[in-house]
Scaffold this motif. Structure first.
Motif, short mmCIF file in Angstrom:
data_model
loop_
_atom_site.label_atom_id
_atom_site.label_comp_id
_atom_site.label_asym_id
_atom_site.label_seq_id
_atom_site.Cartn_x
_atom_site.Cartn_y
_atom_site.Cartn_z
N PRO A 198 -9.69 -5.03 -14.29
CA PRO A 198 -8.60 -6.00 -14.21
C PRO A 198 -7.52 -5.51 -13.24
O PRO A 198 -7.16 -4.33 -13.24
CB PRO A 198 -8.05 -6.06 -15.64
N ASN A 199 -7.04 -6.42 -12.42
CA ASN A 199 -5.95 -6.10 -11.49
C ASN A 199 -4.91 -7.21 -11.54
O ASN A 199 -5.25 -8.40 -11.65
CB ASN A 199 -6.47 -5.96 -10.06
N GLN A 200 -3.66 -6.80 -11.45
CA GLN A 200 -2.55 -7.75 -11.44
C GLN A 200 -1.62 -7.42 -10.28
O GLN A 200 -1.41 -6.24 -9.97
CB GLN A 200 -1.75 -7.72 -12.74
N TYR A 201 -1.06 -8.45 -9.68
CA TYR A 201 -0.26 -8.27 -8.47
C TYR A 201 1.04 -9.07 -8.55
O TYR A 201 1.08 -10.17 -9.11
CB TYR A 201 -1.04 -8.75 -7.24
N ARG A 202 2.07 -8.51 -7.94
CA ARG A 202 3.30 -9.25 -7.70
C ARG A 202 3.61 -9.14 -6.21
O ARG A 202 3.45 -8.06 -5.62
CB ARG A 202 4.47 -8.67 -8.50
#
Length: 265
Positions: free
Chosen positions: A158-162
């Motif tokens: 899982p990867n999350q970005y802003r």
């Protein structure tokens, strides 16, 4: 290669993270005087910052009174503790360390007789390959441009970005938060769609990409859905999630950061 509109991503994922975050039930409206903590630990070698302030009525301007005289520390999972020194007022900084991928960081803030804590894990860096511009899809009759970010999402994790964006030095207040639920392992061409600042050929656009953990993604995704800028652009009059205990406004984020700048063609 498939293009993903970042502002339309992952509506369903917000419902799955209640174990990691809690909702602030402050009924803000035009209430004021609540503590705001904005903590950021990055992988960049340089000062790390934690900013303390008080919110003002939402109908007021975005000048928040600083909170001075707090005791602020950050510790890592190797039992190192770093003291943060105040200066200027309400801004606490430490130049003793830089964040490391995969490490957990715990913030402790003591102010007005209350101790606030929060933890965040710094994800691995995902390389921002490039930033490009193209003719704005939503208004093809004029010369406005739209910004696209390009990167390879790692498969199987899982990867999350802003993303944050500046146009000629002025920050766009639109929140861009994106997860890889529908793009895991793919090469992403993500449009940063906003209508706050017009972008034209000759403009200088800078984009910052942050790789963030799940609780921080939930925080920014909630604000993105509400259409507000969060503490960087004003505290939203609702209940965004927080990873801080006891619950207050704001967040503590350990994240990677990288920037790319272009002259719009």
């Amino acid at each position: 290669m498939k293009t993903f509109k970042l502002y339309l991503s992952v509506i369903t994922t917000l419902l799955t993270f209640s174990a990691c975050t809690k909702v602030i039930d402050l009924k803000l409206g035009n209430d004021s005087g609540k503590l705001v903590i904005e903590g950021n630990i990055t992988n960049v070698n340089g000062p790390q910052y934690i900013v303390l302030s008080r919110n003002v009525p939402f109908t007021s301007n975005n000048t928040y009174p600083p909170v001075s005289g707090a005791a602020v520390t950050v510790s890592d999972d190797k039992n190192n503790t770093y003291a943060f020194t105040e200066g200027p007022e309400g801004t606490y900084a430490s130049d003793q360390f830089q964040g490391n991928y995969g490490s957990n960081y715990k913030m402790t803030v003591v102010t007005n007789g209350t101790t606030y804590t929060a933890s965040s894990r710094m994800p691995a860096l995902v390389l921002l390959d490039s930033v490009t511009d193209k003719k704005a899809d939503f208004n093809s009759s004029n010369n406005r441009r739209e910004i696209t970010v390009h990167y390879q999402d790692p498969p199987g994790v899982p990867n999350q970005y802003r993303f944050m964006m500046w146009v000629n030095g002025e920050q766009v207040s639109t929140v861009f938060a994106f997860s890889d639920e529908f793009s895991d392992g793919r090469y992403v061409n993500g449009d940063l769609v906003q209508n706050i600042l017009n972008i034209y050929p000759g403009d200088v656009v800078k984009v910052e990409m942050q790789c963030i953990d799940m609780p921080i993604y939930t925080y920014w995704f909630t604000l993105m859905e509400q259409g507000f800028g969060g503490p960087d652009g004003g505290v939203a009059p609702s209940n965004p999630p927080t990873n801080i205990t006891p619950a207050c406004l704001g967040y503590f984020s350990a994240h990677t950061t990288q920037t790319r700048a272009i002259i719009v063609q």
